[in-house]
Design a protein around this motif. Structure first.
Motif, PDB file in Angstrom:
ATOM      1  N   ARG A 168       0.872  -1.173   0.000  1.00 35.96           N
ATOM      2  CA  ARG A 168       0.000   0.000   0.000  1.00 35.96           C
ATOM      3  C   ARG A 168       0.909   1.222   0.000  1.00 35.96           C
ATOM      4  O   ARG A 168       1.701   1.412   0.919  1.00 35.96           O
ATOM      5  CB  ARG A 168      -0.922  -0.007   1.218  1.00 35.96           C
ATOM      6  N   ILE A 169       0.798   2.038  -1.044  1.00 31.61           N
ATOM      7  CA  ILE A 169       1.636   3.234  -1.190  1.00 31.61           C
ATOM      8  C   ILE A 169       0.714   4.429  -1.331  1.00 31.61           C
ATOM      9  O   ILE A 169      -0.095   4.486  -2.257  1.00 31.61           O
ATOM     10  CB  ILE A 169       2.573   3.106  -2.414  1.00 31.61           C
ATOM     11  N   ASP A 170       0.825   5.365  -0.393  1.00 35.61           N
ATOM     12  CA  ASP A 170      -0.043   6.547  -0.354  1.00 35.61           C
ATOM     13  C   ASP A 170      -1.523   6.179  -0.430  1.00 35.61           C
ATOM     14  O   ASP A 170      -2.300   6.798  -1.154  1.00 35.61           O
ATOM     15  CB  ASP A 170       0.314   7.535  -1.470  1.00 35.61           C
ATOM     16  N   GLY A 171      -1.891   5.124   0.277  1.00 35.21           N
ATOM     17  CA  GLY A 171      -3.295   4.738   0.347  1.00 35.21           C
ATOM     18  C   GLY A 171      -3.779   3.868  -0.796  1.00 35.21           C
ATOM     19  O   GLY A 171      -4.886   3.354  -0.765  1.00 35.21           O
ATOM     20  N   GLU A 172      -2.973   3.674  -1.840  1.00 36.14           N
ATOM     21  CA  GLU A 172      -3.351   2.831  -2.978  1.00 36.14           C
ATOM     22  C   GLU A 172      -2.708   1.458  -2.850  1.00 36.14           C
ATOM     23  O   GLU A 172      -1.542   1.349  -2.456  1.00 36.14           O
ATOM     24  CB  GLU A 172      -2.907   3.467  -4.302  1.00 36.14           C
ATOM     25  N   LEU A 173      -3.437   0.414  -3.204  1.00 37.23           N
ATOM     26  CA  LEU A 173      -2.932  -0.946  -3.133  1.00 37.23           C
ATOM     27  C   LEU A 173      -2.347  -1.337  -4.486  1.00 37.23           C
ATOM     28  O   LEU A 173      -3.005  -1.199  -5.521  1.00 37.23           O
ATOM     29  CB  LEU A 173      -4.076  -1.905  -2.753  1.00 37.23           C
ATOM     30  N   TYR A 174      -1.094  -1.805  -4.490  1.00 35.03           N
ATOM     31  CA  TYR A 174      -0.411  -2.226  -5.714  1.00 35.03           C
ATOM     32  C   TYR A 174       0.039  -3.674  -5.558  1.00 35.03           C
ATOM     33  O   TYR A 174       0.383  -4.110  -4.457  1.00 35.03           O
ATOM     34  CB  TYR A 174       0.818  -1.351  -5.981  1.00 35.03           C
ATOM     35  N   HIS A 175       0.070  -4.403  -6.689  1.00 36.29           N
ATOM     36  CA  HIS A 175       0.493  -5.797  -6.691  1.00 36.29           C
ATOM     37  C   HIS A 175       1.717  -5.933  -7.592  1.00 36.29           C
ATOM     38  O   HIS A 175       1.790  -5.309  -8.660  1.00 36.29           O
ATOM     39  CB  HIS A 175      -0.633  -6.696  -7.210  1.00 36.29           C
ATOM     40  N   PHE A 176       2.675  -6.779  -7.166  1.00 38.81           N
ATOM     41  CA  PHE A 176       3.926  -6.953  -7.892  1.00 38.81           C
ATOM     42  C   PHE A 176       4.239  -8.439  -8.023  1.00 38.81           C
ATOM     43  O   PHE A 176       3.931  -9.220  -7.130  1.00 38.81           O
ATOM     44  CB  PHE A 176       5.069  -6.243  -7.149  1.00 38.81           C
ATOM     45  N   CYS A 177       4.882  -8.807  -9.118  1.00 42.06           N
ATOM     46  CA  CYS A 177       5.183 -10.221  -9.356  1.00 42.06           C
ATOM     47  C   CYS A 177       6.373 -10.704  -8.532  1.00 42.06           C
ATOM     48  O   CYS A 177       6.511 -11.897  -8.291  1.00 42.06           O
ATOM     49  CB  CYS A 177       5.422 -10.465 -10.842  1.00 42.06           C
ATOM     50  N   CYS A 178       7.239  -9.770  -8.090  1.00 45.65           N
ATOM     51  CA  CYS A 178       8.415 -10.169  -7.326  1.00 45.65           C
ATOM     52  C   CYS A 178       8.915  -8.999  -6.471  1.00 45.65           C
ATOM     53  O   CYS A 178       8.548  -7.849  -6.731  1.00 45.65           O
ATOM     54  CB  CYS A 178       9.522 -10.646  -8.267  1.00 45.65           C
ATOM     55  N   PRO A 179       9.763  -9.269  -5.490  1.00 45.04           N
ATOM     56  CA  PRO A 179      10.279  -8.198  -4.643  1.00 45.04           C
ATOM     57  C   PRO A 179      11.078  -7.142  -5.415  1.00 45.04           C
ATOM     58  O   PRO A 179      11.048  -5.964  -5.063  1.00 45.04           O
ATOM     59  CB  PRO A 179      11.177  -8.937  -3.635  1.00 45.04           C
ATOM     60  N   SER A 180      11.787  -7.540  -6.466  1.00 45.65           N
ATOM     61  CA  SER A 180      12.584  -6.557  -7.216  1.00 45.65           C
ATOM     62  C   SER A 180      11.683  -5.552  -7.953  1.00 45.65           C
ATOM     63  O   SER A 180      12.013  -4.363  -8.039  1.00 45.65           O
ATOM     64  CB  SER A 180      13.559  -7.232  -8.181  1.00 45.65           C
ATOM     65  N   CYS A 181      10.537  -5.995  -8.452  1.00 43.25           N
ATOM     66  CA  CYS A 181       9.599  -5.061  -9.098  1.00 43.25           C
ATOM     67  C   CYS A 181       9.038  -4.082  -8.067  1.00 43.25           C
ATOM     68  O   CYS A 181       8.910  -2.893  -8.338  1.00 43.25           O
ATOM     69  CB  CYS A 181       8.460  -5.814  -9.788  1.00 43.25           C
TER      70      CYS A 181
END
Length: 196
Positions: A168-181
Motif C-alpha cells: 500500500r503506497i499513499d493509500g493505494e494498493l499495488y500488486h507486484f510479481c516479485c520483490p525486485s519489481c
C-alpha cells in the motif's frame, strides 16, 4: 497476493447472481461467518477484482421505450467520439466495441422515429452505416464460473502469482510479481515525489 481459492470463487459467483445478498447468507453457503465473508469481499475489492456493485433496471416496468440493438459502422477516427456520445445518452444501457471497430449498443428508445433519433445522436460525427434490430427479450446472466483471475504487476505487467508482493503506497494498493519489481516501483515513486 495469494491466488483466489474456491471460497473466493464461490463468493464471486453468489454475488454475481445477487449483489445484494447478505454476507450472512453467503457465509451459510460457503461455510464462513458473515464478517469473514465481508473481509474476503473487501480484499477482493481492494485487489481490483470487484470494481463495484450495480443494479439492472427492467425499463419495461418503467415504460421507458422500445428496446433496440444498434450497430454503427464507423470510419477510422470516429469510434471514440461516437462511443462517448452514445455512452452519455439517456436510454443507452450497454455499449460495446466490436473487434472490427464497430460500435454496438443496447438502448430503450422513446422516440417514434428511430432513424431520426440515431441521426441526431451522431450529428457532427461521420458514420458509414448503421442497423437497428428490435429486441424481443433480454436476459443477463453474469457468471464468474470457469473464469481465471490474474492480477498484473504494477511495475512490469507480468502476472502476479502466490509468490508476488502487495504494498500500500499513499493509500493505494499495488500488486507486484516479485520483490525486485516492488523495489523498483518504490524507488521510482520516491524520486517522483522528491521532484514534486
Amino acid at each position: 497476493m495469494r491466488d483466489l481459492d474456491e471460497t473466493d470463487m464461490e463468493i464471486l459467483s453468489l454475488l454475481a447472481e445477487n449483489a445484494r445478498r447478505p454476507f450472512s447468507e453467503i457465509g451459510d453457503v460457503v461455510g464462513l461467518s458473515g464478517p469473514a465473508v465481508s473481509d474476503r469481499v473487501e480484499r477482493l475489492r481492494e485487489a481490483g477484482i470487484i470494481e463495484g456493485f450495480t443494479i439492472e433496471v427492467d425499463r419495461a416496468q418503467l415504460r421507458a421505450g422500445v428496446p433496440v440493438l444498434v450497430r454503427v459502422e464507423l470510419p477510422t477516427g470516429s469510434l471514440e467520439p461516437a462511443r462517448e456520445r452514445v455512452r452519455d445518452t439517456d436510454g443507452v444501457e450497454h455499449v460495446f466495441v466490436t473487434a472490427d471497430g464497430g460500435l454496438l449498443f443496447y438502448a430503450r428508445l422513446e422516440a417514434r422515429n428511430v432513424r431520426q433519433w440515431i441521426e441526431t445522436r451522431f450529428e457532427g460525427i461521420e458514420t458509414a452505416d448503421y442497423t437497428v434490430t428490435l429486441v424481443d427479450d433480454v436476459e443477463w446472466t453474469p457468471s464468474v464460473d470457469g473464469v481465471e483471475f490474474a492480477l498484473a504487476c504494477a511495475e512490469c505487467g507480468n502476472t502476479v502469482d502466490s509468490e508476488g508482493e502487495t504494498a500500500r503506497i499513499d493509500g493505494e494498493l499495488y500488486h507486484f510479481c516479485c520483490p525486485s519489481c516492488l523495489s523498483r516501483f518504490e524507488d521510482r515513486y520516491r524520486r517522483l515525489e522528491e521532484r514534486a
